[in-house]
Design an enzyme around this catalytic site. Structure first.
Site, mmCIF file in Angstrom:
data_model
loop_
_atom_site.group_PDB
_atom_site.id
_atom_site.type_symbol
_atom_site.label_atom_id
_atom_site.label_comp_id
_atom_site.label_asym_id
_atom_site.label_seq_id
_atom_site.Cartn_x
_atom_site.Cartn_y
_atom_site.Cartn_z
ATOM 1 N N HIS A 187 0.837 -1.200 0.000
ATOM 2 C CA HIS A 187 0.000 0.000 0.000
ATOM 3 C C HIS A 187 0.870 1.247 0.000
ATOM 4 C CE1 HIS A 187 -4.452 -0.394 1.080
ATOM 5 N NE2 HIS A 187 -4.294 0.395 0.052
ATOM 6 N N GLU A 429 1.168 -16.579 -24.975
ATOM 7 C CA GLU A 429 2.100 -16.628 -23.835
ATOM 8 C C GLU A 429 2.677 -18.020 -23.620
ATOM 9 O OE1 GLU A 429 -0.010 -15.378 -20.284
ATOM 10 O OE2 GLU A 429 -1.801 -16.476 -20.846
ATOM 11 N N ASP A 453 4.570 -14.407 -19.049
ATOM 12 C CA ASP A 453 4.569 -15.864 -19.184
ATOM 13 C C ASP A 453 5.355 -16.324 -20.406
ATOM 14 O OD1 ASP A 453 3.244 -16.928 -16.952
ATOM 15 O OD2 ASP A 453 1.328 -16.198 -17.708
ATOM 16 N N CYS A 500 0.529 -7.140 -23.580
ATOM 17 C CA CYS A 500 0.040 -6.727 -22.262
ATOM 18 C C CYS A 500 0.942 -7.233 -21.145
ATOM 19 C CB CYS A 500 -1.400 -7.173 -22.054
ATOM 20 S SG CYS A 500 -1.618 -8.945 -22.186
HETATM 21 C C1 PEP Z 1 1.571 -12.138 -19.013
HETATM 22 O O1 PEP Z 1 1.738 -13.335 -18.791
HETATM 23 O O2 PEP Z 1 2.403 -11.433 -19.632
HETATM 24 C C2 PEP Z 1 0.369 -11.453 -18.512
HETATM 25 C C3 PEP Z 1 0.091 -10.220 -18.874
HETATM 26 O O3 PEP Z 1 -0.436 -12.131 -17.686
HETATM 27 P P1 PEP Z 1 -0.163 -12.384 -16.117
HETATM 28 O O4 PEP Z 1 1.001 -11.525 -15.720
HETATM 29 O O5 PEP Z 1 -1.435 -12.014 -15.449
HETATM 30 O O6 PEP Z 1 0.133 -13.841 -16.100
HETATM 31 MG MG MG Z 2 0.077 -14.622 -18.165
#
Ligand code: PEP
Ligand code: MG
Length: 567
Positions: A187, A429, A453, A500
């Site tokens: 936090h 991923e 991932d 992402c």
């Molecule tokens: C990823 O694997 O890059 C991703 C965005 O998903 P997470 O970090 O939630 O596994």
């Molecule tokens: Mg992921």
């Protein structure tokens, strides 16, 4: 001679100031046993202390967003019957006095939270710690020390800073803080980011190594606190602060602009979110949309699988907030490092390779259909897209798409609206989805590369294992070639690829990713303006030539050196 201390970066920036050592009042817990007739009175004392603290929190309603979020979170924890029942049981059954019962309960809650295998929830241990301090002060009638009256230009040093400490802090006076404890998702870190104050956490013994009053420089670029800096160091950092201020001003103007490269390639710069609060912040920071809504938090913060209706409301609100900007919602990605209190996962040696995400969803179809129905219904209210995580085999995507089609038919029969052109994409991923990308793209409307991932599976390096952290690099040529391949395949099919994973917010990588042909960057809200700034001032074609050079490298270090030089 100046002394340097290292820490974890909680919130970025550079500050020069004087150290203020914040120590908490020592509280001695009474260890008197109580009599059987005193239990009611003893519990009433804790109850009153809790109620008094809840009343203090209620006064924070309407204060800054960060403060009211803390107030809400603490009120929820204090109102949890498990918390009060545990205290009551210690008083009634073990004849512990009110202070002991509270102290032990807090320690137990902190211990439980600290062991949770999820960064976000693990950091909530500090909220319990904070509640423990505040309720104990009430119980003992102590007025706690606060950070509300400090000299201008203070860098606060403390063992830890609880959410209440930071919410009472004099924001005009404090230019930075550094703590012994705390993680990046605590936090304290979140508040520091919200207030835009540079901060370092996890510094070990910093509160024991300084006296307070010393001149110091906090530099989160290097992750160091410099105590008693030389005149030369001060001049160097004064210049840096001036440059950063100018850059910040420039970025403020850029955040709402379109990110178009000098040779005309339009890029979407979006945000990753986990809830509506994150979305508000993303919109304030100029996001072009949301490239990843991690829905697992809706599931983790519940006492059972959330209903279709409750999910629909959240998805609809988020969709409406974004108007016609895209909102990519990822279906449940639970398992691996993320568990659920109300669902027992099988015991697995390798949960990251186990029963998780789409595998679990296709196994629990009714539960999955509740989420899909909420999503498809919410698609009527804006530009919502569905994204399926952790896909390995083509039939997983086909099956998910079939369920979505079934839901559309059901909704048609009931005359319920939805977007008939609803896009369904996948996260790329896993190694198989990279290798089979040309087949996947037939059934996916878009790709979004999850580098967190993808890098883990491509390099066979556990993303959470600090012992092998040096092996984990998004700049590994194998990872970069995988990214390039996926983007090329989607473009050949007339479709687009976003990213992402955290690599998308690594501003060292922006030019390279532009050169690799990425169409959408989605990550931390705080980085949106900087990414747009780089894109607006770069040529995609020139960066593509640079990317070709990088793709020819053999080693990660070569790539990193080239990138450093190029930026
Ligand atoms: C990823 O694997 O890059 C991703 C965005 O998903 P997470 O970090 O939630 O596994
Ligand atoms: Mg992921």
């Amino acid at each position: 001679m100046s002394e340097k201390y290292k820490g974890l970066i909680a919130s970025s920036g550079v500050a020069i100031g004087n150290l203020y050592l914040f120590t908490r009042d020592k509280v001695v817990i009474s260890d008197n046993k109580i009599g059987e007739n005193d239990t009611k009175e003893e519990f009433a004392k804790v109850k009153k202390a809790i109620d008094d603290y809840i009343q203090d929190l209620a006064k924070l309603e309407g204060a800054s967003e960060a403060q009211s979020n803390i107030a809400k979170a603490h009120t929820e924890l204090l109102s949890d019957p498990y918390f009060t029942d545990t205290i009551e049981s210690k008083i009634t059954n073990e004849l512990k006095n009110s202070e002991m019962a509270l102290d032990e309960t807090i320690k137990e809650m902190v211990e439980i939270m600290s062991q949770i295998d999820d960064d976000y929830l693990r950091e909530r241990a500090s909220d319990y710690q904070d509640i423990g301090f505040q309720v104990m002060y009430k119980l003992k009638g102590i007025t706690p020390k606060t950070l509300s009256n400090l000299d201008k230009g203070s860098i606060v040093i403390s063992k830890e800073l609880t959410p209440s400490d930071t919410s009472n802090m004099d924001k005009e006076a404090v230019v930075g803080f550094a703590t012994d404890l705390g993680g990046k998702t605590s936090h304290t870190s979140i508040i520091a980011q919200t207030l835009d104050i540079p901060a370092l956490v996890g510094m070990g013994d910093i509160s024991k190594n300084v006296k307070g009053g010393e001149k110091a420089i906090l530099d989160t670029n290097e992750g160091i606190l410099i105590v008693n800096p030389s005149d030369e160091e001060i001049s160097k950092y004064e210049l840096l602060i001036k440059e950063q201020k100018e850059k910040k001003e420039r970025l403020k103007e850029i955040k709402d602009k379109e990110a178009i490269s000098t040779d005309g390639k339009k890029i979407e710069v979006s945000a990753n979110i986990g809830n509506i609060e994150d979305l508000k912040l993303a919109i304030e920071n100029g996001c072009d949309g949301v490239g990843l809504f991690r829905t697992e938090f809706l599931y983790m913060q519940n006492s059972d699988f959330p209903s279709e209706e409750s999910q629909f409301e959240v998805y609809k609100e988020a969709t409406q907030m974004l108007g016609d900007k895209p909102l990519i919602i990822r279906t449940l990605d639970i398992g691996g490092d993320k568990g659920l209190d109300y669902f027992e996962f099988p015991k697995e040696d390798n949960p990251f390779l186990g029963y998780r995400a789409i595998r679990l969803c296709l196994d629990k179809k009714e539960m999955f259909k509740d989420q899909l129905r909420g999503l498809v219904r919410a698609s009527a209210f804006g530009n919502l897209k569905i994204m399926i995580p952790f896909v390995v085999n083509i039939d997983e995507l086909k099956e998910a798409r079939n369920l979505i089609e079934e839901i559309k038919e059901e909704l048609d029969e009931k005359g319920i609206a939805y977007n008939k052109d609803l896009d369904v994409g996948i996260m790329v991923e896993t190694s198989s989805s990279i290798i089979m990308a040309d087949k996947f793209i037939k059934y996916a409307d878009f790709f979004s590369i999850g580098t967190n991932d993808l890098t883990q599976y491509t390099l066979a390096v556990d993303r959470g294992n600090e012992h092998i952290a040096d092996y984990y690099s998004n700049f590994n040529p194998a990872v970069l070639r995988a990214i390039k391949h996926v983007i090329d395949v989607s473009h050949k099919a007339g479709k687009w690829t976003g990213m992402c994973g955290a690599f998308a917010s690594d501003t060292q990588a922006t030019k390279l990713l532009l050169g690799l042909g990425l169409d959408e960057f989605s990550g931390s809200s705080a980085k949106i303006a900087e990414i747009k700034d780089t894109i607006i001032t770069s040529s995609q074609e020139e960066e593509a030539k640079f990317a070709d050079k990088v793709l020819d490298c053999e080693l990660t270090e070569e790539v990193e050196n080239l990138v450093k030089e190029h930026n």
